[in-house]
Write a protein that holds these residues in place. Structure first.
Motif, PDB file in Angstrom:
ATOM      1  N   LEU A  64       0.845  -1.180   0.000  1.00 42.47           N
ATOM      2  CA  LEU A  64       0.000   0.000   0.000  1.00 42.47           C
ATOM      3  C   LEU A  64       0.891   1.244   0.000  1.00 42.47           C
ATOM      4  O   LEU A  64       1.004   1.932   1.003  1.00 42.47           O
ATOM      5  N   PRO A  65       1.548   1.514  -1.134  1.00 43.18           N
ATOM      6  CA  PRO A  65       2.490   2.639  -1.159  1.00 43.18           C
ATOM      7  C   PRO A  65       1.783   3.977  -0.996  1.00 43.18           C
ATOM      8  O   PRO A  65       0.590   4.106  -1.255  1.00 43.18           O
ATOM      9  N   ALA A  66       2.553   4.964  -0.581  1.00 46.15           N
ATOM     10  CA  ALA A  66       2.010   6.314  -0.390  1.00 46.15           C
ATOM     11  C   ALA A  66       1.526   6.862  -1.725  1.00 46.15           C
ATOM     12  O   ALA A  66       2.153   6.651  -2.767  1.00 46.15           O
ATOM     13  N   LEU A  67       0.412   7.547  -1.677  1.00 46.50           N
ATOM     14  CA  LEU A  67      -0.123   8.148  -2.893  1.00 46.50           C
ATOM     15  C   LEU A  67       0.657   9.405  -3.223  1.00 46.50           C
ATOM     16  O   LEU A  67       1.014  10.179  -2.342  1.00 46.50           O
ATOM     17  N   LYS A  68       0.925   9.584  -4.479  1.00 50.31           N
ATOM     18  CA  LYS A  68       1.593  10.800  -4.928  1.00 50.31           C
ATOM     19  C   LYS A  68       0.523  11.846  -5.196  1.00 50.31           C
ATOM     20  O   LYS A  68      -0.542  11.529  -5.709  1.00 50.31           O
ATOM     21  N   PRO A  69       0.807  13.084  -4.847  1.00 48.91           N
ATOM     22  CA  PRO A  69      -0.213  14.114  -5.076  1.00 48.91           C
ATOM     23  C   PRO A  69      -0.472  14.293  -6.567  1.00 48.91           C
ATOM     24  O   PRO A  69       0.456  14.313  -7.377  1.00 48.91           O
ATOM     25  N   ALA A  70      -1.734  14.366  -6.899  1.00 46.80           N
ATOM     26  CA  ALA A  70      -2.119  14.583  -8.299  1.00 46.80           C
ATOM     27  C   ALA A  70      -2.562  16.029  -8.440  1.00 46.80           C
ATOM     28  O   ALA A  70      -3.595  16.423  -7.911  1.00 46.80           O
ATOM     29  N   ASN A  71      -1.747  16.801  -9.098  1.00 42.50           N
ATOM     30  CA  ASN A  71      -2.093  18.206  -9.291  1.00 42.50           C
ATOM     31  C   ASN A  71      -2.949  18.350 -10.543  1.00 42.50           C
ATOM     32  O   ASN A  71      -2.561  17.885 -11.617  1.00 42.50           O
ATOM     33  N   PRO A  72      -4.089  18.998 -10.394  1.00 40.29           N
ATOM     34  CA  PRO A  72      -4.919  19.193 -11.588  1.00 40.29           C
ATOM     35  C   PRO A  72      -4.214  20.139 -12.560  1.00 40.29           C
ATOM     36  O   PRO A  72      -3.397  20.970 -12.146  1.00 40.29           O
ATOM     37  N   PRO A  73      -4.502  19.996 -13.849  1.00 38.48           N
ATOM     38  CA  PRO A  73      -3.880  20.897 -14.824  1.00 38.48           C
ATOM     39  C   PRO A  73      -4.219  22.348 -14.501  1.00 38.48           C
ATOM     40  O   PRO A  73      -5.319  22.661 -14.074  1.00 38.48           O
ATOM     41  N   THR A  74      -3.249  23.201 -14.698  1.00 39.72           N
ATOM     42  CA  THR A  74      -3.425  24.619 -14.412  1.00 39.72           C
ATOM     43  C   THR A  74      -3.308  25.409 -15.701  1.00 39.72           C
ATOM     44  O   THR A  74      -2.410  25.158 -16.493  1.00 39.72           O
ATOM     45  N   GLN A  75      -4.218  26.320 -15.897  1.00 36.57           N
ATOM     46  CA  GLN A  75      -4.160  27.193 -17.062  1.00 36.57           C
ATOM     47  C   GLN A  75      -3.468  28.491 -16.666  1.00 36.57           C
ATOM     48  O   GLN A  75      -3.853  29.118 -15.677  1.00 36.57           O
ATOM     49  N   LEU A  76      -2.460  28.858 -17.409  1.00 35.21           N
ATOM     50  CA  LEU A  76      -1.755  30.108 -17.152  1.00 35.21           C
ATOM     51  C   LEU A  76      -1.792  30.961 -18.424  1.00 35.21           C
ATOM     52  O   LEU A  76      -0.852  30.956 -19.219  1.00 35.21           O
ATOM     53  N   PRO A  77      -2.889  31.700 -18.632  1.00 33.29           N
ATOM     54  CA  PRO A  77      -2.988  32.521 -19.847  1.00 33.29           C
ATOM     55  C   PRO A  77      -1.813  33.480 -20.003  1.00 33.29           C
ATOM     56  O   PRO A  77      -1.346  33.719 -21.111  1.00 33.29           O
ATOM     57  N   ALA A  78      -1.284  34.002 -18.886  1.00 33.61           N
ATOM     58  CA  ALA A  78      -0.156  34.940 -18.962  1.00 33.61           C
ATOM     59  C   ALA A  78       1.085  34.266 -19.529  1.00 33.61           C
ATOM     60  O   ALA A  78       1.887  34.900 -20.213  1.00 33.61           O
ATOM     61  N   LEU A  79       1.222  32.962 -19.281  1.00 36.94           N
ATOM     62  CA  LEU A  79       2.373  32.235 -19.818  1.00 36.94           C
ATOM     63  C   LEU A  79       2.284  32.155 -21.335  1.00 36.94           C
ATOM     64  O   LEU A  79       3.266  32.361 -22.042  1.00 36.94           O
ATOM     65  N   TYR A  80       1.087  31.864 -21.835  1.00 43.13           N
ATOM     66  CA  TYR A  80       0.907  31.746 -23.288  1.00 43.13           C
ATOM     67  C   TYR A  80       0.966  33.106 -23.981  1.00 43.13           C
ATOM     68  O   TYR A  80       1.340  33.199 -25.136  1.00 43.13           O
ATOM     69  N   ALA A  81       0.620  34.141 -23.259  1.00 45.91           N
ATOM     70  CA  ALA A  81       0.614  35.483 -23.836  1.00 45.91           C
ATOM     71  C   ALA A  81       1.976  36.170 -23.727  1.00 45.91           C
ATOM     72  O   ALA A  81       2.159  37.259 -24.270  1.00 45.91           O
ATOM     73  N   ALA A  82       2.926  35.521 -23.045  1.00 45.71           N
ATOM     74  CA  ALA A  82       4.237  36.143 -22.821  1.00 45.71           C
ATOM     75  C   ALA A  82       4.943  36.401 -24.149  1.00 45.71           C
ATOM     76  O   ALA A  82       4.999  35.540 -25.016  1.00 45.71           O
ATOM     77  N   ALA A  83       5.467  37.613 -24.264  1.00 43.37           N
ATOM     78  CA  ALA A  83       6.154  38.008 -25.491  1.00 43.37           C
ATOM     79  C   ALA A  83       7.602  37.519 -25.505  1.00 43.37           C
ATOM     80  O   ALA A  83       8.214  37.432 -26.564  1.00 43.37           O
ATOM     81  N   ASN A  84       8.150  37.223 -24.319  1.00 46.02           N
ATOM     82  CA  ASN A  84       9.537  36.763 -24.262  1.00 46.02           C
ATOM     83  C   ASN A  84       9.704  35.855 -23.039  1.00 46.02           C
ATOM     84  O   ASN A  84       8.777  35.670 -22.256  1.00 46.02           O
ATOM     85  N   LEU A  85      10.896  35.316 -22.889  1.00 51.16           N
ATOM     86  CA  LEU A  85      11.137  34.368 -21.804  1.00 51.16           C
ATOM     87  C   LEU A  85      11.109  35.026 -20.434  1.00 51.16           C
ATOM     88  O   LEU A  85      10.742  34.394 -19.441  1.00 51.16           O
ATOM     89  N   THR A  86      11.464  36.277 -20.357  1.00 51.13           N
ATOM     90  CA  THR A  86      11.404  36.994 -19.075  1.00 51.13           C
ATOM     91  C   THR A  86       9.958  37.101 -18.614  1.00 51.13           C
ATOM     92  O   THR A  86       9.647  36.847 -17.436  1.00 51.13           O
ATOM     93  N   GLU A  87       9.055  37.455 -19.521  1.00 53.31           N
ATOM     94  CA  GLU A  87       7.633  37.541 -19.168  1.00 53.31           C
ATOM     95  C   GLU A  87       7.079  36.161 -18.807  1.00 53.31           C
ATOM     96  O   GLU A  87       6.246  36.041 -17.907  1.00 53.31           O
ATOM     97  N   ALA A  88       7.534  35.130 -19.513  1.00 54.53           N
ATOM     98  CA  ALA A  88       7.072  33.770 -19.213  1.00 54.53           C
ATOM     99  C   ALA A  88       7.510  33.373 -17.807  1.00 54.53           C
ATOM    100  O   ALA A  88       6.728  32.820 -17.030  1.00 54.53           O
ATOM    101  N   THR A  89       8.754  33.676 -17.459  1.00 55.87           N
ATOM    102  CA  THR A  89       9.265  33.375 -16.122  1.00 55.87           C
ATOM    103  C   THR A  89       8.478  34.142 -15.067  1.00 55.87           C
ATOM    104  O   THR A  89       8.090  33.587 -14.034  1.00 55.87           O
TER     105      THR A  89
END
Length: 146
Positions: A64-89
């Motif tokens: 009966l191993p320990a369950l690993k946390p299941a994180n639901p998918p997260t939407q990050l519109p700001a990540l997709y809208a980032a114009a460069n890697l600095t904005e994405a970070t």
């Protein structure tokens, strides 16, 4: 097999069992367990029910191993809208700070962004070298694509 001359211990990263072969004792134990798996399991469960710490550990670690946390998918519109890697970070770190993204998921995203930065730097250096070679009239050797 590499050993330290003074201590006789194996050096870090060096296996004392490079073939991965099971020891004779381990092989005999496995054979005994395979002869009557149901009995072994029943004894393990009985020991666990009686509170035997070794049986409890084996039961919870293996059966009966320990369950690993299941994180639901997260939407990050700001990540997709980032114009460069600095904005994405910044989008990722802001999402972590707001609690919209777990630290673990944010760390994985930031590692991906970091890998992208390294690839872009590599490509930029290749372009710069190609420009210098062109100005100097140096012919590019085949196989220099990497």
């Amino acid at each position: 097999m590499a050993r330290d001359v003074e201590s006789g211990k194996f050096l870090p990263g060096t296996s004392g069992n490079p073939g991965g072969r099971m020891s004779n004792a381990a092989r005999r134990l496995r054979e005994l367990m395979e002869q009557d798996v149901e009995l072994f399991y029943a004894q393990l469960v009985a020991g666990a029910k009686e509170g035997d710490p070794t049986c409890l550990k084996i039961y919870f670690d293996r059966i009966l191993p320990a369950l690993k946390p299941a994180n639901p998918p997260t939407q990050l519109p700001a990540l997709y809208a980032a114009a460069n890697l600095t904005e994405a970070t910044r989008a990722v770190t802001d999402a972590i700070a707001r609690g919209d993204l777990s630290i673990e998921d944010g760390q994985r995203l930031l590692m991906g962004i970091g890998a992208t930065v390294r690839v872009e730097e590599h490509d930029e250096v290749k372009r710069a070298i190609a420009g210098i070679q062109a100005k100097l009239g140096i012919k590019k050797e085949t196989g220099d694509d990497v």
